[in-house]
Design a protein around this motif. Structure first.
Motif, short mmCIF file in Angstrom:
data_model
loop_
_atom_site.label_atom_id
_atom_site.label_comp_id
_atom_site.label_asym_id
_atom_site.label_seq_id
_atom_site.Cartn_x
_atom_site.Cartn_y
_atom_site.Cartn_z
N LYS A 87 0.82 -1.20 0.00
CA LYS A 87 0.00 0.00 0.00
C LYS A 87 0.86 1.26 0.00
O LYS A 87 0.50 2.28 -0.59
N TYR A 130 -6.73 -7.85 5.40
CA TYR A 130 -6.58 -6.40 5.35
C TYR A 130 -7.82 -5.69 5.91
O TYR A 130 -7.72 -4.75 6.70
N LEU A 180 -8.22 -3.31 9.26
CA LEU A 180 -8.78 -1.95 9.24
C LEU A 180 -9.94 -1.82 10.22
O LEU A 180 -10.07 -0.80 10.91
N LYS A 181 -10.80 -2.82 10.29
CA LYS A 181 -11.94 -2.75 11.21
C LYS A 181 -11.51 -2.78 12.67
O LYS A 181 -12.17 -2.19 13.53
N TYR A 184 -8.53 -1.60 13.94
CA TYR A 184 -7.77 -0.42 14.35
C TYR A 184 -8.38 0.89 13.84
O TYR A 184 -7.92 1.95 14.25
N GLN A 185 -9.39 0.81 12.99
CA GLN A 185 -10.06 2.03 12.51
C GLN A 185 -11.56 1.79 12.53
O GLN A 185 -12.25 1.88 11.52
N GLU A 213 -13.93 4.87 11.33
CA GLU A 213 -13.39 5.66 10.23
C GLU A 213 -14.15 5.35 8.93
O GLU A 213 -14.54 4.21 8.67
N SER A 235 -12.73 5.58 6.17
CA SER A 235 -11.76 5.01 5.25
C SER A 235 -11.97 3.51 5.06
O SER A 235 -11.63 2.96 4.01
N VAL A 236 -12.53 2.84 6.06
CA VAL A 236 -12.80 1.40 5.92
C VAL A 236 -13.82 1.17 4.82
O VAL A 236 -13.67 0.28 3.96
N GLU A 279 -12.18 1.78 1.43
CA GLU A 279 -11.35 0.65 1.01
C GLU A 279 -12.21 -0.53 0.56
O GLU A 279 -11.88 -1.21 -0.42
#
Length: 583
Positions: A291, A313, A317-318, A320-321, A324, A326-327, A330
């Motif tokens: 990335k 991946y 993301l789910k 630690y974010q 957000e 951004s998840v 993505e």
């Protein structure tokens, strides 16, 4: 030349003995008698000479039987006479071949060290004490080797003297002085051998702890080896290792570097190797490296071809974010539109303010759920949620005002919580409790709520019975359980079983006669007897046993009815001649 260990021990013992005495009886350093003022100043020189000679004798320096012939006083300073001979280099003799220590240190720091001369002339030695008194000792004998701790005093050199040396004892030169002392002892004398033994023990206990040349060389070799290893690791950082080795290092926690992998082929091979090992940490490490080093288009294109990597991946993301956007971005870029829409709906449902939550849910539904055919079912559910939240936003402010005004039934049953964000079943119970008699055009009417949300008769009846029973409205309870057939005849019938009705009545602590009334509508008689026995409704048990014509079970149940209102009913049933008992 430093004093021997024997002389130091003697001076330490004398020091401790002196300072332990009381002030009135404190003794001189070299006198065995208590200190007293001198009776006559003219005898001070003789007493000083006698005390000094006695201290030398006590210390083992038995110079002569007549100290007057050996020691003379010159201006109050004792000096060794030239008549005293030496048997060895730097050691005194008293007519025997016994070796003597080279130095003597008093308890107050007086250092007495004889110094050898180049010839047979006497050598004056100045002894510095802690009270700045100077003691000079003259000695004659054979020449001895000078020590490294001896320094010449220019002020003492002059005519009439062969040389005057000032001795300053230092802690750093003590080891060298002890070595010189042991070397100056005569090998044939018994005292010299004893002194050498003391010096060897002292040297052993104060052995130099500095590393040897071999140890230093070994440490330097190890340091050079570590430097070479560090340089090789720095060089290997820029050289690509085999893919399997790099992945193994990631898994085992060793030092690794992904920077040498420059081409897209090498990077994808690295990712495939990590997937082959089925290690999530290695997959995440390589995916994050891709990335960072690839463009977004190529990254999403290549990653979407590998579902296992995508799952790892997205889970990362789910975790630690979790809050957000951004998840969702993505997920949409990787082709998982449904998951992206559900993630945005989850974020919208976490808004605490009712009006903001309603707005965000409506926007999410119109942008993602309505445009995707695969999300048609979810679209309908979200529409019902929007409708319910709209109703709650209109009912809640009005009921808050009614409760403040003390209207019925808010006065009898005050609200314990807000209506916002409650599910539809809880909202139905709320409307049956506070708005059961409202008009059908009112949005809080229970029948309207049932129709708009397609609730079943069973769902509606259960919540309505519970709400009206809490208000002790038995008329409404009976109306809910009564139905009419096509001929218009009323009949007790309900969408729920009468066992459930009994449980509801017991929960709200209804009167016993109300519970017994609806318990008799339980069709299975054995189930009715079991439930009546459990809740101690004795009338129902007696009537049911009478219907079964079982006189023996009725008589066996008699003890439970004694001293209760059902005892009278038991006698009436037992004496009734209309019953035809089976036993």
């Amino acid at each position: 030349m430093a004093q021997s260990s024997w002389g130091k021990e003697m001076s330490d013992d004398m020091d401790d003995e002196y300072w332990n005495e009381k002030p009135g009886k404190r003794r001189n350093f070299f006198d065995d008698k208590p200190t007293s003022p001198p009776p006559d100043s003219t005898d001070s020189g003789k007493k000083e000479t006698r005390c000094f000679a006695q201290s030398l004798k006590d210390a083992g320096l038995d110079i002569d039987n007549e100290p007057r012939d050996f020691i003379s006083m010159h201006g109050g300073v004792p000096r060794f006479s030239k008549d005293a001979g030496r048997t060895h280099s730097g050691s005194f003799s008293s007519g025997s071949a016994t070796g003597r220590p080279h130095s003597l240190q008093s308890a107050r720091g007086t250092s007495l060290t004889p110094q050898s001369s180049a010839g047979s002339n006497s050598v004056p030695v100045e002894l510095k004490t802690s009270r700045s008194s100077s003691v000079v000792v003259e000695g004659s004998g054979k020449s001895s080797s000078a020590t490294s701790s001896t320094t010449s005093s220019p002020a003492a050199s002059g005519p009439g003297t062969d040389g005057l040396y000032v001795h300053r004892r230092s802690a750093s030169a003590s080891l060298g002085d002890k070595k010189n002392t042991s070397q100056s002892s005569s090998p044939g004398s018994s005292h010299g051998s004893h002194h050498g033994s003391s010096a060897s023990i002292d040297e052993t206990t104060k052995k130099d702890t500095r590393p040897s040349m071999t140890e230093v060389a070994k440490l330097q070799a190890e340091i050079h080896a570590l430097h070479r290893k560090i340089k090789s690791l720095e060089k290997s950082r820029w050289s690509a290792l085999p893919v399997a080795d790099t992945v193994s290092r990631i898994i085992t926690g060793e030092r690794y570097s992904l920077e040498p992998y420059k081409s897209l082929k090498d990077k994808m091979t690295l990712l495939d190797a990590a997937i082959g090992f089925h290690d999530g940490n290695a997959i995440i490490a390589i995916v994050m490296f891709l990335k960072k080093t690839l463009s977004k288009t190529i990254f999403h294109q290549e990653l979407s071809k590998r579902p296992e990597a995508v799952n790892q991946y997205i889970s990362f993301l789910k975790s630690y974010q979790s809050k957000e956007e951004s998840v969702a971005a993505e997920l949409g870029a990787l082709g998982r539109v449904e998951e992206a829409a559900l993630w945005r709906y989850k974020l919208a449902s976490q808004t605490e303010l009712p009006q903001q939550r309603l707005t965000r849910i409506m926007d999410c539904n119109s942008m993602y759920f309505q445009r995707k055919e695969s999300l048609a079912t979810e679209n309908e559910i979200i529409k019902e949620q929007v409708l319910l939240l709209n109703k709650q936003l209109q009912i809640e402010p009005r009921d808050q005002r009614y409760q403040i005004e003390g209207r019925f039934p808010f006065r009898e049953l005050p609200r314990k919580t807000s209506l916002y964000f409650q599910p539809v079943i809880t909202t139905l119970f709320y409307c049956c409790l506070y708005h059961y008699a409202s008009q059908e055009s009112d949005m809080s009417n229970p029948q309207t709520l049932k129709r708009e949300f397609n609730l079943s008769d069973k769902q509606f009846l259960f919540q309505a019975l519970l709400a009206r029973a809490k208000l002790k409205d038995w008329t409404q309870v009976e109306a809910l359980l009564t139905s009419k057939n096509w001929l218009g005849k009323a009949k007790m019938k309900a969408a729920v079983t009468f066992s459930q009705v009994v449980y509801i009545l017991v929960t709200v602590k209804a009167p016993t006669e109300i519970i017994a009334k609806y318990m008799m509508f339980i069709e299975d008689k054995e189930s009715r007897i079991a439930m009546a026995t459990k809740f101690k409704i004795h009338v129902v048990v007696i009537d049911t046993l009478a219907q079964l014509k079982d006189r023996q079970r009725l008589l066996a149940y008699r003890p439970q009815c004694i001293n209760t209102p059902a005892d009278t009913h038991f006698e009436i049933v037992l004496r009734n001649t209309d019953h035809k008992w089976k036993n």
